[in-house]
Design a protein around this motif. Sequence first.
Motif, PDB file in Angstrom:
ATOM      1  N   ILE A 167      24.254 -59.800  10.103  1.00 43.29           N
ATOM      2  CA  ILE A 167      24.247 -61.274  10.164  1.00 43.29           C
ATOM      3  C   ILE A 167      25.666 -61.861  10.153  1.00 43.29           C
ATOM      4  O   ILE A 167      26.050 -62.545  11.118  1.00 43.29           O
ATOM      5  CB  ILE A 167      23.353 -61.858   9.043  1.00 43.29           C
ATOM      6  CG1 ILE A 167      21.886 -61.587   9.396  1.00 43.29           C
ATOM      7  CG2 ILE A 167      23.600 -63.349   8.840  1.00 43.29           C
ATOM      8  CD1 ILE A 167      20.905 -61.933   8.314  1.00 43.29           C
ATOM      9  N   PRO A 168      26.487 -61.620   9.108  1.00 48.42           N
ATOM     10  CA  PRO A 168      27.816 -62.252   9.125  1.00 48.42           C
ATOM     11  C   PRO A 168      28.713 -61.715  10.235  1.00 48.42           C
ATOM     12  O   PRO A 168      29.525 -62.456  10.786  1.00 48.42           O
ATOM     13  CB  PRO A 168      28.392 -61.922   7.741  1.00 48.42           C
ATOM     14  CG  PRO A 168      27.653 -60.736   7.277  1.00 48.42           C
ATOM     15  CD  PRO A 168      26.276 -60.829   7.882  1.00 48.42           C
ATOM     16  N   ILE A 169      28.544 -60.434  10.565  1.00 49.35           N
ATOM     17  CA  ILE A 169      29.430 -59.853  11.583  1.00 49.35           C
ATOM     18  C   ILE A 169      29.154 -60.468  12.959  1.00 49.35           C
ATOM     19  O   ILE A 169      30.080 -60.861  13.676  1.00 49.35           O
ATOM     20  CB  ILE A 169      29.293 -58.317  11.602  1.00 49.35           C
ATOM     21  CG1 ILE A 169      29.976 -57.774  10.343  1.00 49.35           C
ATOM     22  CG2 ILE A 169      29.906 -57.706  12.849  1.00 49.35           C
ATOM     23  CD1 ILE A 169      29.970 -56.304  10.176  1.00 49.35           C
ATOM     24  N   LEU A 229      20.246 -66.380  13.347  1.00 51.38           N
ATOM     25  CA  LEU A 229      19.250 -67.176  12.620  1.00 51.38           C
ATOM     26  C   LEU A 229      17.888 -66.475  12.633  1.00 51.38           C
ATOM     27  O   LEU A 229      17.149 -66.517  11.643  1.00 51.38           O
ATOM     28  CB  LEU A 229      19.144 -68.577  13.226  1.00 51.38           C
ATOM     29  CG  LEU A 229      20.445 -69.386  13.208  1.00 51.38           C
ATOM     30  CD1 LEU A 229      20.262 -70.729  13.882  1.00 51.38           C
ATOM     31  CD2 LEU A 229      20.941 -69.589  11.779  1.00 51.38           C
ATOM     32  N   LEU A 277      17.416 -63.294  12.683  1.00 47.75           N
ATOM     33  CA  LEU A 277      17.482 -62.196  11.705  1.00 47.75           C
ATOM     34  C   LEU A 277      17.356 -62.742  10.292  1.00 47.75           C
ATOM     35  O   LEU A 277      16.704 -62.153   9.432  1.00 47.75           O
ATOM     36  CB  LEU A 277      18.806 -61.437  11.826  1.00 47.75           C
ATOM     37  CG  LEU A 277      19.000 -60.437  12.967  1.00 47.75           C
ATOM     38  CD1 LEU A 277      20.420 -59.911  12.967  1.00 47.75           C
ATOM     39  CD2 LEU A 277      18.033 -59.266  12.828  1.00 47.75           C
ATOM     40  N   ALA A 278      18.001 -63.903  10.066  1.00 54.17           N
ATOM     41  CA  ALA A 278      18.074 -64.449   8.707  1.00 54.17           C
ATOM     42  C   ALA A 278      16.751 -65.028   8.216  1.00 54.17           C
ATOM     43  O   ALA A 278      16.542 -65.185   7.026  1.00 54.17           O
ATOM     44  CB  ALA A 278      19.159 -65.525   8.634  1.00 54.17           C
ATOM     45  N   GLN A 310      22.121 -52.129   7.917  1.00 57.49           N
ATOM     46  CA  GLN A 310      21.255 -53.173   7.357  1.00 57.49           C
ATOM     47  C   GLN A 310      21.442 -54.503   8.082  1.00 57.49           C
ATOM     48  O   GLN A 310      22.533 -54.820   8.526  1.00 57.49           O
ATOM     49  CB  GLN A 310      21.616 -53.412   5.894  1.00 57.49           C
ATOM     50  CG  GLN A 310      21.636 -52.172   5.064  1.00 57.49           C
ATOM     51  CD  GLN A 310      22.085 -52.437   3.646  1.00 57.49           C
ATOM     52  OE1 GLN A 310      22.172 -53.573   3.214  1.00 57.49           O
ATOM     53  NE2 GLN A 310      22.363 -51.380   2.914  1.00 57.49           N
ATOM     54  N   SER A 314      21.568 -57.347   6.673  1.00 55.46           N
ATOM     55  CA  SER A 314      22.465 -58.223   5.914  1.00 55.46           C
ATOM     56  C   SER A 314      23.919 -58.040   6.349  1.00 55.46           C
ATOM     57  O   SER A 314      24.730 -58.948   6.221  1.00 55.46           O
ATOM     58  CB  SER A 314      22.330 -57.971   4.410  1.00 55.46           C
ATOM     59  OG  SER A 314      22.628 -56.627   4.142  1.00 55.46           O
ATOM     60  N   ILE A 315      24.249 -56.876   6.889  1.00 50.94           N
ATOM     61  CA  ILE A 315      25.615 -56.659   7.392  1.00 50.94           C
ATOM     62  C   ILE A 315      25.754 -57.229   8.803  1.00 50.94           C
ATOM     63  O   ILE A 315      26.775 -57.815   9.156  1.00 50.94           O
ATOM     64  CB  ILE A 315      25.966 -55.152   7.365  1.00 50.94           C
ATOM     65  CG1 ILE A 315      25.976 -54.668   5.911  1.00 50.94           C
ATOM     66  CG2 ILE A 315      27.308 -54.875   8.034  1.00 50.94           C
ATOM     67  CD1 ILE A 315      26.284 -53.200   5.732  1.00 50.94           C
ATOM     68  N   PHE A 322      27.906 -63.348  13.542  1.00 49.23           N
ATOM     69  CA  PHE A 322      28.317 -64.753  13.570  1.00 49.23           C
ATOM     70  C   PHE A 322      29.834 -64.902  13.715  1.00 49.23           C
ATOM     71  O   PHE A 322      30.311 -65.719  14.506  1.00 49.23           O
ATOM     72  CB  PHE A 322      27.816 -65.519  12.334  1.00 49.23           C
ATOM     73  CG  PHE A 322      28.115 -66.977  12.445  1.00 49.23           C
ATOM     74  CD1 PHE A 322      27.422 -67.776  13.338  1.00 49.23           C
ATOM     75  CD2 PHE A 322      29.133 -67.562  11.698  1.00 49.23           C
ATOM     76  CE1 PHE A 322      27.725 -69.125  13.494  1.00 49.23           C
ATOM     77  CE2 PHE A 322      29.441 -68.915  11.837  1.00 49.23           C
ATOM     78  CZ  PHE A 322      28.733 -69.687  12.728  1.00 49.23           C
ATOM     79  N   THR A 323      30.606 -64.101  12.973  1.00 52.39           N
ATOM     80  CA  THR A 323      32.072 -64.226  13.110  1.00 52.39           C
ATOM     81  C   THR A 323      32.511 -63.831  14.527  1.00 52.39           C
ATOM     82  O   THR A 323      33.421 -64.448  15.087  1.00 52.39           O
ATOM     83  CB  THR A 323      32.826 -63.338  12.093  1.00 52.39           C
ATOM     84  OG1 THR A 323      32.243 -62.056  12.117  1.00 52.39           O
ATOM     85  CG2 THR A 323      32.754 -63.870  10.708  1.00 52.39           C
ATOM     86  N   LEU A 324      31.822 -62.839  15.119  1.00 57.71           N
ATOM     87  CA  LEU A 324      32.148 -62.476  16.505  1.00 57.71           C
ATOM     88  C   LEU A 324      31.796 -63.614  17.466  1.00 57.71           C
ATOM     89  O   LEU A 324      32.509 -63.864  18.439  1.00 57.71           O
ATOM     90  CB  LEU A 324      31.400 -61.200  16.915  1.00 57.71           C
ATOM     91  CG  LEU A 324      31.898 -59.891  16.302  1.00 57.71           C
ATOM     92  CD1 LEU A 324      30.978 -58.738  16.676  1.00 57.71           C
ATOM     93  CD2 LEU A 324      33.327 -59.578  16.762  1.00 57.71           C
ATOM     94  N   LEU A 338      14.685 -58.972   5.294  1.00 58.22           N
ATOM     95  CA  LEU A 338      15.798 -58.218   5.866  1.00 58.22           C
ATOM     96  C   LEU A 338      15.522 -56.720   5.873  1.00 58.22           C
ATOM     97  O   LEU A 338      14.996 -56.177   4.904  1.00 58.22           O
ATOM     98  CB  LEU A 338      17.084 -58.493   5.084  1.00 58.22           C
ATOM     99  CG  LEU A 338      17.585 -59.926   5.145  1.00 58.22           C
ATOM    100  CD1 LEU A 338      18.837 -60.085   4.296  1.00 58.22           C
ATOM    101  CD2 LEU A 338      17.880 -60.347   6.575  1.00 58.22           C
TER     102      LEU A 338
END
Lengths: 499, 142
Positions: free
Chosen positions: A390-392, A217, A219-220, A385, A387-388, A394-396, A224
């Motif tokens: 952030i989702p990685i 959060l 980072l988001a 980046q 943007s990469i 979170f899924t981890l 970015l």
Amino acid sequence: MDNVLYGFMAAFQITNLIAALLSVGVGIVVGSLPGLSAAMGVALLIPITFGMPAETALIALAGVYCGAMYGGSISAILLHTPGTSSAAATAIDGYPMTLKGEAGKALATATIASFTGGMVSSVALYTISPILATLALKFGPAEYFWLSIFGLTIIAGVSSKSMLKGLISGALGLVLSTIGMDPMLGVPRFIFGSNALLRGLPFTATLIGLFSMSQVLLLAEKHLRKGVQAKEVKDKVHIDKDELKRITPVSLWSAAIGTVVGILPGAGGTIASFIGYNESKRFVKDKSLHGTGIIEGVAGPEAANNAVTGGSLIPTLTLGIPGNSVTAILLGGLVIQGLRPGPDLFTIHGQTTYTFFAGFVVVNIFMLMLGLFAVRYFAKVSKVQDSILIPIIFTLSVIGSYAISNNFTDVYVMFIFGIIGYFVKKLNLNSAAIVLALILGPIGETGLRRTLIMNKGNYLALFNSTISWVLISIAVLSLLTPAIMAIFNKRKGKIENGD
Amino acid sequence: MRRLDLILSLVLLAVVGVFYYLTFQLQQNAMIYPLFVITLLFILTLIQLFTAYFRKTDEESKAFKDIKWKQLGFVLITSGIYVVLINILGYISSTFIYVLVVLIGLKTSRKLSVLVSIGFVVVMYFLFKEALNVPLPKGFLI
């Protein structure tokens, strides 16, 4: 002595070597990415190490810790953006060296100094820990109660921006630690209708939320970072004999200081590295050269911050009071493996502990090798980046919190604590104090209630021993530290102004 | 910062209130310790409330300045949906969708987004399922 030798033999087993190598690599990547912290890396690794033998798991966690502490220097030197706050001091001389085309030399200096820091602190780990652990033999339930109070006041008082908020964080953690079964009576408390909470808040999920999802959060919310163009490493990652001679005394001295700072709960890598930077000035005749890009200015902070790793493990393993967020999480990893800090670690579990210590040495050797031979590749990773990431991350975080007990409620807990963790950081509360309270809460509660049961409800029994009084005194002292420091600084200011 | 500190104090007071209420529903022996720690939090929160209320000088808080609320909201909401989706579709397929959607939403180039999503999911599958033997959450897909 047998255990020490056994430790080295076990640490050189292939699984432990692979764990050490991979974890150092992961640690360096995490450390070199600005915005990701060592605490986040260690928190995400706990579920992965859960199924491993205790010593392998601990070596892997230490590998991430040491690697991340060192990795921060890569982006500090190449991007002028420290990957971790502990590397902020490294940027002062490291980045000017890059601008002069000496990035390789700066990176080699940082690597060798970090290695020196790690090795010096491992000597302290071997020698001081067993002595301190025997002290814990004299602890009864009352002493454990005061120890947990001391652990909380020191982390709240020393490492928080505002002491009141630090204490509030600790108290909030204590309240949260009462969720679950009453340890003495076996009745459920505050489980909000969920049977999954009977065993208390899921520890790993809570800390992954507080340290990893909150990072997503944070980072988001910002602009970015798009693949920043890090400066190329044009020269060789190498220093010559004369330069090695120049940095050796600085590194050894700063490493000794870093180790001591690490042992003191509450201080940590950032403070150590700034002290290390200041100390490096003693070793340079022309003081005006500092800040222009000299190797001593890189070696000082790097030796100091990596020395904190071994130093900070000492109070964590012997007394169960971690001084910073990474060791607080590491302590959690220890407890999950069924190990309790204290004398047992050096007697009953001696083989595990000494394998871990030897693993710590191995980790530092791998860090040296990766730093000298593969740092160019790690430098490329620091360009990834946001943007990469952030989702990685979170899924981890999701799979990490699920993996420990294969229970999806843990994922919801992680999500809630991720949002809480975001506000905790924004409002200057202290997530390390919350996590520490979650660990120390049950120890303190059991200590308090056992003492009262054994003494038929007499509260004075809490004050019977000298050790209790020593712990109470240092707890009070740690609360007074900011006030004492303020008076001290005022006086110093007056003297400097000639009043 | 003063306003934020006041809000923080009020939220903490609400937490204290909920825990106080639940504590009084416990049997008497089990009540003492929770009551002790909740009172501790209550006292500290009151001190925080009063110091914030009577604070004369106030530095401007930078905590919530220059925040990209839309971007933050997008990540938080998609992450929330993702958590729900895992139970329906399964970890691998929902992770692929989530990573792809977030990457494209955060204006990463399409080609890179697709490459990263596929690569990441493949790595996760082999790392957790095959190498570490961690069971991944299942749904009607994988």
